[in-house]
Design a protein around this motif. Structure first.
Motif, short mmCIF file in Angstrom:
data_model
loop_
_atom_site.label_atom_id
_atom_site.label_comp_id
_atom_site.label_asym_id
_atom_site.label_seq_id
_atom_site.Cartn_x
_atom_site.Cartn_y
_atom_site.Cartn_z
N VAL A 15 -94.66 19.03 112.23
CA VAL A 15 -93.66 19.59 111.78
C VAL A 15 -94.02 20.87 111.01
N LEU A 16 -93.39 21.97 111.72
CA LEU A 16 -93.98 23.46 110.72
C LEU A 16 -93.08 23.80 109.44
N SER A 17 -91.81 23.37 109.52
CA SER A 17 -90.84 23.40 108.44
C SER A 17 -89.68 22.79 108.64
N ARG A 18 -89.05 22.60 107.39
CA ARG A 18 -87.53 21.84 107.76
C ARG A 18 -86.79 22.16 106.38
N TRP A 19 -85.47 22.52 106.65
CA TRP A 19 -84.44 22.85 105.59
C TRP A 19 -83.10 22.53 105.92
N ARG A 20 -82.35 22.43 105.22
CA ARG A 20 -80.65 22.28 105.31
C ARG A 20 -80.25 23.55 105.43
N GLU A 21 -79.04 23.60 106.28
CA GLU A 21 -78.27 24.68 106.62
C GLU A 21 -76.78 24.58 106.55
N ARG A 22 -75.88 25.00 106.13
CA ARG A 22 -74.50 24.97 106.24
C ARG A 22 -73.85 25.38 107.46
N SER A 23 -72.93 24.47 107.82
CA SER A 23 -72.32 24.92 109.29
C SER A 23 -70.93 25.73 109.01
N ALA A 24 -70.57 26.27 109.88
CA ALA A 24 -69.27 26.89 109.89
C ALA A 24 -67.98 26.22 109.88
N TRP A 25 -67.79 25.54 108.70
CA TRP A 25 -66.85 24.56 108.71
C TRP A 25 -65.37 24.96 108.96
N TRP A 26 -65.19 26.32 108.75
CA TRP A 26 -63.93 26.80 109.17
C TRP A 26 -63.38 26.80 110.69
N GLU A 27 -64.57 26.57 111.63
CA GLU A 27 -64.47 26.74 112.89
C GLU A 27 -64.11 25.20 113.49
N HIS A 28 -64.30 24.14 112.67
CA HIS A 28 -64.08 22.76 112.71
C HIS A 28 -62.53 22.52 113.41
N ALA A 29 -62.51 21.61 114.43
CA ALA A 29 -61.24 21.31 114.90
C ALA A 29 -60.32 20.69 113.81
N ALA A 30 -60.95 20.23 112.84
CA ALA A 30 -59.95 19.56 111.76
C ALA A 30 -59.25 20.60 111.10
N VAL A 31 -59.80 21.89 110.71
CA VAL A 31 -59.52 22.80 110.05
C VAL A 31 -58.24 23.39 110.74
N ALA A 32 -58.58 23.55 112.12
CA ALA A 32 -57.42 24.02 113.00
C ALA A 32 -56.22 23.09 112.97
N ALA A 33 -56.35 21.89 113.02
CA ALA A 33 -55.39 20.86 113.15
C ALA A 33 -54.56 21.06 111.68
N VAL A 34 -55.14 21.37 110.57
CA VAL A 34 -54.42 21.40 109.23
C VAL A 34 -53.42 22.69 109.49
N GLU A 68 -72.84 20.06 106.92
CA GLU A 68 -74.38 20.60 106.85
C GLU A 68 -75.25 19.73 107.56
N ARG A 69 -76.35 20.52 107.93
CA ARG A 69 -77.24 19.75 108.70
C ARG A 69 -78.64 20.13 108.28
N GLU A 70 -79.64 18.88 108.64
CA GLU A 70 -80.83 19.40 108.54
C GLU A 70 -81.62 19.80 109.84
N VAL A 71 -82.50 20.69 109.53
CA VAL A 71 -83.25 21.42 110.68
C VAL A 71 -84.78 21.16 110.55
#
Length: 112
Positions: free
Chosen positions: A15-34, A58-61
């Protein structure tokens, strides 16, 4: 740890590195549904709406060095999985059961 990509089994050497990164929540189907822009297939009334879960935000990479088998040439791969509710720090790669890991993990980038 190991993973399958393009039908081949890769063994993780380091394992060379690991981190967390935010996803583009505004592109999620739930936001479009709202906003009334999307409904579930087969539900013309729009009653079934997708739900935005914590793992969608958020996801772990993990950046790993891996190769096909133990003797193949190594490459660098970025593997990711959704962050689990209640987890504060980046976890170890082997921290989940094999059935859980195989369903959640996703290959993001390859630099081989």
């Amino acid at each position: 740890m190991q993973f399958v990509w393009r039908g081949r089994l890769y063994v993780v050497h380091e394992v060379l590195s690991r981190w967390r990164e935010r996803s583009a929540w505004w592109e999620h189907a739930a936001v479009a549904a709202v906003h009334g822009e999307a409904t579930e297939a087969g539900d013309p009334g729009g009653r079934a709406r997708p739900v935005l879960e914590i793992g969608d935000l958020e996801r772990e990479v993990f950046r790993v060095e891996a190769s096909v088998g133990h003797s193949g040439g190594a490459g660098v791969y970025d593997l990711a999985r959704p962050v689990r509710p209640g987890t504060a720090a980046v976890s170890e790669v082997g921290g989940t059961s094999s059935s859980e890991a195989s369903e959640d993990w996703q290959l993001l980038r390859v630099s081989d």
